[in-house]
Design a protein around this motif. Structure first.
Motif, mmCIF file in Angstrom:
data_model
loop_
_atom_site.group_PDB
_atom_site.id
_atom_site.type_symbol
_atom_site.label_atom_id
_atom_site.label_comp_id
_atom_site.label_asym_id
_atom_site.label_seq_id
_atom_site.Cartn_x
_atom_site.Cartn_y
_atom_site.Cartn_z
ATOM 1 N N ASN A 1 -8.382 -3.817 -33.902
ATOM 2 C CA ASN A 1 -8.702 -5.190 -33.017
ATOM 3 C C ASN A 1 -7.506 -6.022 -32.878
ATOM 4 O O ASN A 1 -7.131 -6.596 -31.855
ATOM 5 C CB ASN A 1 -10.007 -5.930 -33.566
ATOM 6 C CG ASN A 1 -10.254 -6.987 -32.703
ATOM 7 O OD1 ASN A 1 -10.579 -6.906 -31.376
ATOM 8 N ND2 ASN A 1 -10.119 -8.199 -33.152
ATOM 9 N N VAL A 2 -6.467 -5.975 -33.929
ATOM 10 C CA VAL A 2 -5.462 -6.837 -33.968
ATOM 11 C C VAL A 2 -4.405 -6.250 -32.958
ATOM 12 O O VAL A 2 -3.884 -6.904 -32.196
ATOM 13 C CB VAL A 2 -4.827 -6.875 -35.370
ATOM 14 C CG1 VAL A 2 -3.498 -7.421 -35.303
ATOM 15 C CG2 VAL A 2 -5.747 -7.460 -36.435
ATOM 16 N N LYS B 1 -2.931 -10.512 -25.291
ATOM 17 C CA LYS B 1 -2.119 -11.689 -25.428
ATOM 18 C C LYS B 1 -0.854 -11.521 -24.863
ATOM 19 O O LYS B 1 -0.491 -12.229 -23.979
ATOM 20 C CB LYS B 1 -2.194 -12.161 -26.831
ATOM 21 C CG LYS B 1 -3.259 -12.817 -27.540
ATOM 22 C CD LYS B 1 -3.342 -13.148 -28.962
ATOM 23 C CE LYS B 1 -4.590 -13.594 -29.604
ATOM 24 N NZ LYS B 1 -4.075 -14.004 -30.590
ATOM 25 N N GLU B 2 -0.347 -10.497 -24.913
ATOM 26 C CA GLU B 2 1.113 -10.123 -24.358
ATOM 27 C C GLU B 2 0.806 -10.173 -22.803
ATOM 28 O O GLU B 2 1.609 -10.537 -22.050
ATOM 29 C CB GLU B 2 1.628 -8.843 -24.936
ATOM 30 C CG GLU B 2 2.772 -8.143 -23.880
ATOM 31 C CD GLU B 2 3.146 -6.713 -24.461
ATOM 32 O OE1 GLU B 2 3.489 -6.017 -23.473
ATOM 33 O OE2 GLU B 2 2.770 -6.238 -25.384
ATOM 34 N N SER C 1 -8.645 -14.614 -26.941
ATOM 35 C CA SER C 1 -7.169 -14.602 -26.733
ATOM 36 C C SER C 1 -6.661 -15.883 -27.479
ATOM 37 O O SER C 1 -5.669 -15.939 -27.900
ATOM 38 C CB SER C 1 -6.931 -14.905 -25.348
ATOM 39 O OG SER C 1 -6.931 -13.355 -24.782
ATOM 40 N N ASP C 2 -7.759 -16.923 -27.637
ATOM 41 C CA ASP C 2 -7.299 -18.274 -28.506
ATOM 42 C C ASP C 2 -7.375 -18.263 -29.822
ATOM 43 O O ASP C 2 -6.699 -18.983 -30.411
ATOM 44 C CB ASP C 2 -8.109 -19.324 -27.568
ATOM 45 C CG ASP C 2 -8.112 -19.264 -26.046
ATOM 46 O OD1 ASP C 2 -6.845 -18.957 -25.586
ATOM 47 O OD2 ASP C 2 -8.950 -19.879 -25.451
ATOM 48 N N ALA C 3 -8.167 -17.313 -30.477
ATOM 49 C CA ALA C 3 -8.157 -17.239 -31.783
ATOM 50 C C ALA C 3 -7.584 -16.198 -32.423
ATOM 51 O O ALA C 3 -7.001 -15.218 -31.871
ATOM 52 C CB ALA C 3 -9.949 -17.225 -32.172
#
Length: 121
Positions: free
Chosen positions: A3-4, A11-12, A45-47
């Motif tokens: 997941n990371v 996010k990229e 994407s925010d967390a």
């Protein structure tokens, strides 16, 4: 897929500075299939990303169906002489394959073969 790793890629793409139309097409196409394949929601994407193995929510057949949709648009535009839109979908097909390579290389190879066969027709 971890997941990371997945969310770092999301996010990229989400925060990529777009400098051209082609770059916009690439990012738009890739982020769409990656998010859809794993069911990634906007708020994720925010967390900070949690570390676990995330499952693909689309089957290979569903991914191929998405790909074939782009292929049909491209072929339709070619048939009617709309070269601009045909090139647009040609780009999307290549960027779609690049995105699938990120999470499922064997399926990406199959999609490349499909694209090559259709070009030869």
């Amino acid at each position: 897929m971890n997941n990371v790793t997945l969310l770092n890629k999301v996010k990229e793409l989400d925060f990529k500075t777009l400098t051209s139309r082609e770059e916009s097409i690439r990012v738009m196409t890739q982020i769409a299939i990656i998010r859809k394949a794993f069911g990634v929601r906007d708020y994720e994407s925010d967390a900070p990303a949690e570390n676990y193995e995330r499952e693909i929510v689309l089957t290979d057949d569903q991914i191929k169906e998405e790909f074939n949709g782009y292929m049909q648009f491209k072929e339709t535009f070619e048939k009617y002489g709309d070269i601009g839109n045909a090139k647009y979908y040609e780009s999307r097909l290549h960027y779609f394959i690049e995105a699938v390579e990120f999470f499922k290389p064997e399926l990406a190879s199959e999609l490349k073969e499909t694209l090559a066969k259709r070009k030869d027709m």
